[in-house]
Design an enzyme around this catalytic site. Structure first.
Site, PDB file in Angstrom:
ATOM      1  N   THR B  70       0.799  -1.425  -0.014  1.00 15.32           N
ATOM      2  CA  THR B  70       0.068   0.020  -0.178  1.00 15.32           C
ATOM      3  C   THR B  70       0.804   1.176   0.203  1.00 15.32           C
ATOM      4  OG1 THR B  70      -1.899  -1.151   1.199  1.00 15.32           O
ATOM      5  CG2 THR B  70      -1.784   1.423   1.206  1.00 15.32           C
ATOM      6  N   GLN B 179       0.599  -9.801  -5.918  1.00 17.36           N
ATOM      7  CA  GLN B 179       0.556 -11.227  -6.207  1.00 17.36           C
ATOM      8  C   GLN B 179       1.306 -12.043  -7.054  1.00 17.36           C
ATOM      9  OE1 GLN B 179      -1.530 -12.682  -4.077  1.00 17.36           O
ATOM     10  NE2 GLN B 179      -2.594 -10.890  -3.189  1.00 17.36           N
ATOM     11  N   HIS B 199       5.417  -9.848   2.862  1.00 11.32           N
ATOM     12  CA  HIS B 199       4.467 -10.826   3.715  1.00 11.32           C
ATOM     13  C   HIS B 199       3.909 -11.928   2.825  1.00 11.32           C
ATOM     14  CE1 HIS B 199       0.226  -9.160   3.515  1.00 11.32           C
ATOM     15  NE2 HIS B 199       1.096  -8.048   3.299  1.00 11.32           N
ATOM     16  N   THR B 235      15.222   5.993   9.281  1.00 11.37           N
ATOM     17  CA  THR B 235      16.215   4.977   9.391  1.00 11.37           C
ATOM     18  C   THR B 235      15.825   3.643   8.725  1.00 11.37           C
ATOM     19  OG1 THR B 235      16.714   5.919  11.529  1.00 11.37           O
ATOM     20  CG2 THR B 235      17.364   3.546  11.405  1.00 11.37           C
ATOM     21  N   CYS B 321      -8.370  -7.427   2.257  1.00 10.13           N
ATOM     22  CA  CYS B 321      -8.406  -5.927   2.091  1.00 10.13           C
ATOM     23  C   CYS B 321      -9.871  -5.474   1.980  1.00 10.13           C
ATOM     24  CB  CYS B 321      -7.223  -5.478   1.477  1.00 10.13           C
ATOM     25  SG  CYS B 321      -5.869  -6.017   1.684  1.00 10.13           S
TER      26      CYS B 321
END
Lengths: 394, 376
Positions: B70, B179, B199, B235, B321
């Protein structure tokens, strides 16, 4: 019909008796670069061929090898019969989209009766007849069809990719590059490698005045040169004590001159030990105070080994252009202090006097310090290899 | 447990987690620090980036790390819009995007940009003629996902690139490849900007990538210090980055072999479910085998999901989602509201076993019989 990478030698082919030495070295260099790829190489006095299934990847690697004048993606046809060749060529052309073309023929097999011009003409006529809406354009063709009739086979290729030129690395012996973190010295090293010199590099560090970042930057630059040099030995000299002694004892306007004289002395000794025949550095006439003609002369007098300055007559902008091309520029401009930028006098002498240099040097026990620095120096072997410390993390 | 929701997220690979832990422990330095610990962390991070760049045949400086897909989509799409709004304010997208792309496009529309939605055919493929006709001189961006998250329909990005660049060479192409990466082979050179996240490929959550071709300039939407990461300053999360790099390497190894295995599992399920009158398989010739979408005619998908859950089988309705709404992707492909209103997504992995698939099939059967009886 096999698709291969075809390599043309250019300047190398002017060598007579020792051409085989150059070609074997070139082949070895190519093999080294392609050690992770499945590829076989064969060659004759005029052409070298790389047989592989990964044409694109191999091509990218071969583009960075010195001693290659031109590279072509070529098709080998195991015949010298015009009838066979024309059909194969037609297959290749049907996959291309173009409107204009030109045929260029080379005939190293002089047993073929027709001349090159006739062969080109006949092939052109055949193409025009078999592919509609094409035109011949001898000045600016969209597709240039190159046909080479050889002893037992024929080559067809279209696009010409310019090689780096120069000589195969290592054919001219070894040199020691004085590598700082700046823009010039990596370029100087590159140019020496281009002429067939295999280089080692020497770097002077002054911890804690210079940081580990500065050293890493030089390692990174060396690694970038290793791409052309295969791998590179970087000699790191701890220069702190010498530099501090100079700073404490010698008139500040002579700091740089004396410092450079010390660097030259150390470099010459390392070069001797490593069988390097020359020193190479990035000095360019007039660029800074230590690079005036008088300065160069005053500094150079401490060594007998030839000092090659590939950039002596280059303008800064031209040097930057090469640095960008060889991908060292972005690393060079990282803002870490190196030992040439610390302890800089406000007004360095522009025309140093050799006699005075000798006088001043007597104020410090430099021979002893040099001996110590060389004894304790560190050699880092750099290649494009991954860092062992964390290889398994990735 | 039978986990069949790999397109929502994946379990972190053991080796990836090990990398994450060890990097946290041994390389905790801030890569922006000048001292040795910082330098060590930075070198490791750079090697991780180099590995990712090499895998996708791009340059290291073309990789930006983000918080996830996103974020990447936001940085890319808003960045193009802000950078090019004087040249044009027209953006083209498809009807098969991830909700985050629509959220960004809706925002841009609210401040004056014009968004066009390219049509697709009944197989889910982008309508090339329609795409061609939509491109205008002021079209600054085309954003089309590589693989649709709900149905698994894959778009031919190379073809799309050819069409777009022929009509308007200045139009930038972005693709959400979330995907696709790690499931099928992708080519970043088909696009100017590409998004993916850790992920979905057995990497950690909270790290994603935006690939940006070096010829493209984006206006940053985030500002901070440090010049290393202009588009996402701050960072850098070195342990996440290194773990991501490892996940990318592992996920892109043996990709074809895995795909063939998953194809077999997919067909097994399709065979079993085709016999139910109330089940429609939303599969076209462009769907990848990792995602299997079905519609239930008389049963509420959510009910079915919870019934499966009672048996420790986990699937999705729509995507994680966008749960709760009608499946926009199924609607876009089949133009059938009934079909789009009750969909289940079963997503498979090379970790899925034949036993798991068998258990799913038998459990599906008993739940189906129970629930379809209720509704008749």
């Amino acid at each position: 019909m096999e698709k291969v990478i075809l390599i043309k030698y250019g300047e190398l082919s002017t060598k007579k008796d020792n051409i085989n030495f150059f070609l074997t070295k070139l082949k070895d260099n190519i093999s080294y670069v392609l050690k992770d790829d499945e590829a076989t190489i064969d060659y004759d006095l005029g052409r070298m061929f790389i047989h592989t299934r990964n044409i694109d990847r191999v091509l990218d690697k071969v583009k960075n090898i010195f001693g290659i004048h031109e590279i072509n993606i070529s098709y080998i046809i195991d015949s010298i019969e015009f009838e066979v060749i024309k059909e194969e060529l037609l297959k290749l052309l049907k996959e291309k989209e173009f409107k204009t073309f030109k045929v260029e023929t080379k005939r190293s097999n002089k047993k073929i009766n027709s001349t090159s011009v006739e062969l080109s003409k006949n092939m052109g006529a055949f193409i025009l007849k078999n592919i509609p809406n094409l035109k011949v354009d001898v000045n600016n063709p969209e597709v240039l069809i190159n046909i080479e009739y050889r002893l037992n086979n024929t080559l067809i290729y279209f696009e010409k990719i310019k090689g780096l030129g120069g000589y195969p690395v290592g054919t001219l012996g070894k040199g020691l590059l004085m590598l700082s973190g700046g823009i010039d010295s990596p370029v100087a090293g590159y140019m020496a490698i281009k002429r067939g010199v295999k280089i080692e590099a020497i770097y002077f560090e002054s911890p804690p005045h210079t940081s580990i970042e500065a050293k890493n930057k030089v390692k990174e630059l060396a690694r970038k040169l290793a791409k052309y040099n295969h791998e590179i030995n970087l000699h790191v000299i701890n220069f702190t004590e010498i530099q501090e002694e100079i700073y404490k004892n010698i008139p500040h306007e002579y700091l740089i001159t004396i410092m450079r004289r010390m660097m030259y002395r150390i470099s010459a000794i390392i070069a001797g030990r490593r069988n390097c025949k020359i020193l190479i550095n990035g000095e360019s006439i007039g660029q800074v105070a230590s690079q005036t003609l008088t300065s160069m002369s005053a500094i150079n007098e401490v060594v007998k080994i030839p000092v090659i300055r590939p950039l002596a007559c280059f303008d800064k902008l031209d040097i930057i252009e090469i640095a960008k091309k060889i991908d060292t520029y972005e690393t060079s401009i990282l803002p870490y202090e190196d030992c040439c930028t610390i302890f800089v006098p406000k007004h360095p002498v522009i025309n140093p006097d050799k006699e005075r240099c000798r006088e001043y040097e007597k104020l410090i026990p430099y021979e002893e310090l040099i001996y110590k620095a060389i004894k304790e120096h560190e050699i880092i072997k750099l290649g494009e290899l991954k860092n062992k410390e964390y290889e398994d993390l990735l | 447990m039978v986990y069949l929701d790999y397109s929502a997220t994946t379990p972190v690979g053991y080796e990836v987690l090990d990398t994450y832990n060890r990097t946290n422990k041994d390389f905790f330095g801030n890569p922006n620090s000048l001292h040795e610990l910082g330098v060590k962390a930075k070198n490791l991070m750079n090697s991780a980036t180099k590995q990712i760049a090499e895998i996708f045949s791009v340059n290291e400086n073309e990789i930006t790390y983000t918080n996830g897909a996103t974020s990447s989509n936001n940085i890319a799409i808003l960045g193009v819009a802000l950078q090019n709004h004087k040249r044009g304010q027209h953006i083209i997208t498809s009807k098969l995007e991830h909700p985050s792309v629509y959220a960004i496009c809706n925002y841009l529309e609210s401040i004056g940009f014009e968004i066009s939605y390219v049509k697709n055919d009944s197989e889910g493929l982008i309508d090339f003629e329609d795409l061609k006709s939509l491109i205008r001189p002021d079209t600054i961006l085309v954003t089309i996902c590589a693989v649709n998250s709900e149905t698994g329909v894959r778009q031919p990005l190379k073809m799309i690139r050819q069409i777009v660049k022929k009509e308007n060479p200045n139009t930038i192409i972005h693709s959400d490849m979330t995907q696709a990466v790690g499931k099928v082979s992708v080519n970043f050179h088909d696009v100017d900007l590409a998004t993916f996240t850790g992920h979905k490929i057995y990497g950690p959550k909270g790290i994603g990538v935006l690939y940006k071709n070096s010829n493209i300039t984006l206006t940053p939407i985030l500002y901070g210090s440090g010049s290393v990461n202009m588009l996402n300053p701050g960072t850098p999360p070195v342990p996440l980055i290194v773990a991501l790099s490892k996940a990318v390497r592992l996920a892109t190894t043996d990709i074809e072999k895995r795909e063939r295995f998953i194809e077999r599992l997919n067909l097994k399920i399709v065979d079993a479910l085709s016999k139910y009158e109330g089940v429609m398989i939303n599969k076209t010739k462009y769907t990848i085998p990792h995602i299997l979408n079905i519609s239930l005619r008389n049963i509420k998908a959510e009910t079915f999901l919870h019934a499966l859950e009672e048996n420790e089988i986990y699937v999705s309705t729509n995507t994680a989602c966008s749960s709760g709404n009608m499946s926009q992707s199924v609607l876009a492909i089949y133009n059938d509201k009934v079909r789009a209103s009750s969909t289940l997504r079963i997503s498979l992995s090379h970790l899925t076993t034949t036993e798991e698939v068998n258990k799913f099939i038998t459990t599906f059967d008993s739940i189906y019989k129970k629930l379809s009886g209720l509704h008749e």
